[in-house]
Design a protein around this motif. Structure first.
Motif, mmCIF file in Angstrom:
data_model
loop_
_atom_site.group_PDB
_atom_site.id
_atom_site.type_symbol
_atom_site.label_atom_id
_atom_site.label_comp_id
_atom_site.label_asym_id
_atom_site.label_seq_id
_atom_site.Cartn_x
_atom_site.Cartn_y
_atom_site.Cartn_z
ATOM 1 N N GLY A 183 0.650 -1.200 -0.069
ATOM 2 C CA GLY A 183 0.038 -0.108 0.003
ATOM 3 C C GLY A 183 0.981 1.184 -0.074
ATOM 4 O O GLY A 183 0.332 2.351 -0.485
ATOM 5 N N PRO A 199 1.671 3.736 2.290
ATOM 6 C CA PRO A 199 0.864 4.591 2.766
ATOM 7 C C PRO A 199 1.610 6.047 2.976
ATOM 8 O O PRO A 199 2.510 5.979 3.477
ATOM 9 C CB PRO A 199 0.115 4.258 3.907
ATOM 10 C CG PRO A 199 1.301 3.017 4.469
ATOM 11 C CD PRO A 199 1.773 2.738 3.408
ATOM 12 N N ILE A 247 -7.433 5.833 2.762
ATOM 13 C CA ILE A 247 -7.404 4.465 2.448
ATOM 14 C C ILE A 247 -8.736 3.775 2.785
ATOM 15 O O ILE A 247 -9.211 4.153 3.836
ATOM 16 C CB ILE A 247 -6.349 4.094 3.407
ATOM 17 C CG1 ILE A 247 -6.407 2.254 3.039
ATOM 18 C CG2 ILE A 247 -6.276 4.106 4.957
ATOM 19 C CD1 ILE A 247 -5.249 1.639 3.862
ATOM 20 N N ALA A 291 -2.749 2.490 9.495
ATOM 21 C CA ALA A 291 -2.792 3.699 8.535
ATOM 22 C C ALA A 291 -2.863 4.836 9.287
ATOM 23 O O ALA A 291 -2.450 5.871 8.951
ATOM 24 C CB ALA A 291 -3.938 3.280 7.784
ATOM 25 N N CYS A 298 -2.934 8.645 7.829
ATOM 26 C CA CYS A 298 -4.007 8.596 6.713
ATOM 27 C C CYS A 298 -5.440 8.860 7.095
ATOM 28 O O CYS A 298 -5.628 8.770 8.204
ATOM 29 C CB CYS A 298 -4.058 7.086 6.050
ATOM 30 S SG CYS A 298 -2.303 6.519 5.214
ATOM 31 N N THR A 339 -8.923 7.140 7.143
ATOM 32 C CA THR A 339 -9.287 5.947 7.174
ATOM 33 C C THR A 339 -10.766 5.870 6.947
ATOM 34 O O THR A 339 -11.519 6.378 7.466
ATOM 35 C CB THR A 339 -8.866 4.986 8.219
ATOM 36 O OG1 THR A 339 -9.326 5.626 9.408
ATOM 37 C CG2 THR A 339 -7.342 5.062 8.271
ATOM 38 N N ILE A 360 -5.465 4.230 -1.532
ATOM 39 C CA ILE A 360 -5.257 2.723 -1.141
ATOM 40 C C ILE A 360 -6.645 2.162 -1.073
ATOM 41 O O ILE A 360 -7.629 2.463 -0.383
ATOM 42 C CB ILE A 360 -4.460 2.802 -0.181
ATOM 43 C CG1 ILE A 360 -3.156 3.372 -0.044
ATOM 44 C CG2 ILE A 360 -3.902 1.241 0.033
ATOM 45 C CD1 ILE A 360 -2.369 3.679 1.217
#
Ligand SMILES: NC(=O)c1ccc[n+]([C@@H]2O[C@H](COP(=O)([O-])OP(=O)(O)OC[C@H]3O[C@@H](n4cnc5c(N)ncnc54)[C@H](OP(=O)(O)O)[C@@H]3O)[C@@H](O)[C@H]2O)c1
Length: 336
Positions: free
Chosen positions: A145, A147, A153, A170, A175, A177, A222
């Motif tokens: 991925g 990240p 994601i 993540a 990120c 999520t 992702i």
């Protein structure tokens, strides 16, 4: 003489697996041969992927279809009770792929590794966040991925063993999520307990497509795919440029007579996206690295590892069916 209990695959499942497809049998332990050792199993790991190999003709380049009348394959964690293999001495804690059974005879093959449990980490974690699910989430997310803090994601089966860890990992990167699950209750749990920024109940009106259009109108960077099929196809229509698709599992097809097609591959071309499959066992040499990182996050309170533990070998078949049907929060295990 020690009596060993096993759960065997009694018959091929007719699409949806039921507890009646399994049977409890007993056997008497045989003598160990040179190179073998006896494990008293403490926990069995219930991994959705094994459902695939219960089907007739399911052999592939990774595993053979499980034979009828034989104990069901599984990752287990236990303690070596006696040994004729100096690399696996009596008293060692080990994890590897054997079967749903109270005791296993092993020879060091089939992903067998010695575990050195830390005192402040419960033993069962070595089959959960520090075991196959944790390794899958960690290497799938970080190696495939890739990240970055500004990424969004999307994670399917986000409330399960692998998915419950991916979102939290993540978040350590920064990120945004988005977790997918099958009910409002599970979605609420994803937000409250696992701190997903956004959730989508794929069974709600409009499903995943409408959810993504609202939550991530600019697209996702992702997609951690545990499901395959239509969900993957829909996710492909919501990609940002240079998106990464982590192909981890395809649970939507393990119990379906006809595999669903994937029609939106053109999206990968115009979005210059990458899709890559992997198996957690590809990373055996790097488990140490992942274990250190994951244990650190658990200690710092950055990673919670929800467990769904059933008690006793007799409960295994029903617990596995419950997990496939989504009646689990987090990683499903059986304690023996
Ligand atoms: N590549 C690897 O090395 C590797 C290793 C381990 C696991 N995996 C894969 O990771 C995935 C998750 O495995 P797990 O063991 O952690 O199981 P899990 O996520 O704990 O349990 C399976 C979950 O899948 C969801 N589900 C079931 N049928 C579905 C369907 N038709 N459509 C959408 N969602 C469905 C259910 O959640 P909801 O109620 O939320 O729908 C259920 O709770 C599986 O696909 C497995 O094969 C891959």
């Amino acid at each position: 003489m020690t009596a060993v209990k096993h759960i065997v695959l009694k018959k091929r499942p007719a699409l949806q697996l039921t507890a009646d497809d399994f049977e409890l049998t007993t056997s008497t332990l045989r003598e160990l041969k040179d190179g073998e050792f006896l494990i008293r199993n403490s926990f069995l790991s219930l991994d959705a992927g094994f459902r695939q190999w219960m089907n007739e003709g399911a052999s592939d380049n990774y595993l053979q279809a499980m034979p009828l009348g034989q104990p069901v394959q599984s990752i287990v964690l236990g303690v070596v009770e006696s040994s004729k293999n100096p690399a696996y001495p009596t008293g060692a804690c080990v994890m590897g792929r054997t079967s749903w059974e109270t005791h296993s005879i092993a020879d060091g093959s089939d992903l067998m590794t010695i575990i050195e449990p830390e005192k402040d980490i419960p033993l069962e974690e070595y089959l959960a966040a520090l075991g196959p699910s944790g390794m899958t989430a960690y290497f799938g997310l970080f190696d495939i991925g890739q990240p970055k803090p500004e990424d969004t994601i999307l994670v399917s089966a986000a409330a399960g063993g692998v998915g419950s860890l991916v979102g939290q990992m993540a978040k350590t990167v920064g990120c945004t999520t988005i977790g997918i699950s099958s009910s409002n209750e599970k979605c609420q749990w994803l937000q409250e307990s696992l701190h997903y920024d956004h959730v989508i109940n794929y069974r709600a009106p409009g499903g995943l497509d409408a959810g993504l259009s609202t939550i991530a109108p600019g697209g996702i960077d992702i997609y951690f795919d545990n499901v395959g099929g239509k969900m993957l196809d829909t996710a492909m229509t919501h990609l940002r440029m240079n998106a990464r698709l982590v192909l981890c599992g395809a649970i939507a097809q393990y119990e379906s007579a006809q595999r669903e097609g994937v029609y939106n591959l053109w999206e990968l071309i115009t979005k210059r996206a990458k899709a890559e499959g992997f198996m957690f066992s590809d990373y055996v040499d790097r488990y140490g690295e992942a274990t250190q990182k994951l244990a650190g996050w658990i200690r710092e309170g950055k990673l919670s590892s929800p467990l769904n533990i059933s008690e006793g070998i007799e409960s295994t078949g029903a617990a596995f069916c419950d997990m496939l049907q989504g009646r689990n929060l987090g990683k499903s295990l059986v304690r023996l």
